[in-house]
Write an enzyme that holds these catalytic residues in place. Structure first.
Site, PDB file in Angstrom:
ATOM      1  N   LEU A 217       0.613  -1.677   0.031  1.00 21.96           N
ATOM      2  CA  LEU A 217      -0.265  -0.281  -0.128  1.00 21.96           C
ATOM      3  C   LEU A 217       1.335   1.547   0.147  1.00 21.96           C
ATOM      4  O   LEU A 217       0.335   1.967  -0.156  1.00 21.96           O
ATOM      5  CB  LEU A 217      -1.062   0.270   1.417  1.00 21.96           C
ATOM      6  CG  LEU A 217      -1.468  -1.183   1.249  1.00 21.96           C
ATOM      7  CD1 LEU A 217      -2.820  -1.427   2.716  1.00 21.96           C
ATOM      8  CD2 LEU A 217      -2.567  -1.453   0.075  1.00 21.96           C
TER       9      LEU A 217
ATOM     10  N   GLU B  52      13.239  -1.312   1.980  1.00 20.16           N
ATOM     11  CA  GLU B  52      13.049  -2.863   1.643  1.00 20.16           C
ATOM     12  C   GLU B  52      12.428  -3.562   2.054  1.00 20.16           C
ATOM     13  O   GLU B  52      12.475  -4.563   1.775  1.00 20.16           O
ATOM     14  CB  GLU B  52      15.515  -2.830   1.838  1.00 20.16           C
ATOM     15  CG  GLU B  52      15.882  -4.473   1.602  1.00 20.16           C
ATOM     16  CD  GLU B  52      17.017  -4.821   1.400  1.00 20.16           C
ATOM     17  OE1 GLU B  52      17.598  -5.975   2.307  1.00 20.16           O
ATOM     18  OE2 GLU B  52      17.808  -3.369   1.716  1.00 20.16           O
TER      19      GLU B  52
END
Length: 294
Positions: free
Chosen positions: A74, A95
């Site tokens: 999201l 990451e």
């Protein structure tokens, strides 16, 4: 330091809204306009080898992967065109979401593409992780060291970039002088930075670390243990090692605050030596200019 460098922290917060998990975010540019996100194949994203965060909890990734599997990614991942890898994108921030998306089996992820140089990428990586307290103390110290050694930053300049005090930067850097075994304990959360600093000057630091972990000692208890150990070793020694004078240590810390460099004072009855460590010629030039201007 330029406005661009000082403003990195605020710019990152605006871009990512301090998103700590898989929470919806509408990224905006500096002028408040929405920023377009792109969907990119997940295999085109590569990690940044200079990413300050090296240790990721598997349990944490598993929890985020479950959310990603249900809702998707999201919050977009911040990337730049990968240097020396045409068609690929190097991750600047996000990451953890990328790892979770891989574990969740996603084929594409939303990204924001930015043209940034190596210094900006490193500073953003540090700011993002420090703001969210994602780095363990050793990773944080190593990141500061990279800024200083590769890009010629002083401790004062690093402190401004990450919105920390110079004394905080200096204290974190001292952790890198610890034995590897103790650094490993800190990385994996078995010891806190406070525990590590408490035993840093002890000759039997590794032994004390094991005792602190086994007994679950607090930082204050670790400091008391370090004092007892030092006193015991001095009693056994025919030529006890003199402890640095508190005033001398305080003066060395004051000098470090002023110069932004590591300072060591070796005082012997009012006489001694002062050693100032610099990481590169730029820091030496800055020090010489300051001394000659006095």
């Amino acid at each position: 330091m330029s406005e661009k460098q000082r403003g990195l922290g605020r710019g990152l917060s605006a871009l990512l809204s301090d998103n700590q998990g898989n929470v919806p975010v509408v990224p905006v540019a500096a002028d408040g306009a929405p920023v377009q996100t792109l969907e990119k194949p997940i295999e085109l994203l590569i990690r940044n080898p200079d990413q300050p965060r090296r240790f990721f909890s598997e349990a944490e990734i598993d929890d985020l992967a479950a959310s990603v599997k249900e809702k998707g990614v999201l919050s977009p991942i911040l990337v730049r065109p990968a240097p020396n890898a045409a068609g690929q994108f190097q991750i600047i921030a996000g990451e953890r979401r990328w790892r979770a998306a891989q574990k969740a089996g996603l084929k594409t992820v939303p990204v924001l593409v930015r043209e940034l140089d190596d210094l900006e990428v490193l500073e953003i990586g540090i700011i993002e992780n420090v703001q969210r307290e994602d780095l363990n103390p050793i990773e944080e110290a190593r990141a500061y060291k990279t800024l200083m050694e590769r890009f010629g930053r002083t401790q004062d300049a690093v402190a401004q970039v990450v919105s920390k005090s110079r004394s905080h930067i200096a204290n974190m850097m001292r952790l890198l002088a610890l034995p590897e075994a103790i650094q490993d304990h800190v990385i994996h959360g078995r010891l806190s930075a406070g525990h590590a600093r408490a035993i840093a000057t002890c000759d039997n630091a590794a032994e004390l670390a094991e005792k602190i972990i086994a007994q679950g000692l607090s930082v204050r208890q670790a400091e008391a243990l370090a004092r007892q150990s030092s006193a015991g070793l001095e009693t056994k020694s025919a030529r006890p090692k003199a402890q640095p004078d508190a005033d001398v240590l305080s003066l060395a810390q004051d000098l470090e605050e002023i110069l932004g460099l590591t300072v060591k004072l070796d005082d012997k009855g009012g006489k001694g030596e002062m050693k100032i460590a610099y990481a590169n010629l730029e820091q030496l030039d800055a020090l010489c200019r300051r001394l000659m201007a006095s």
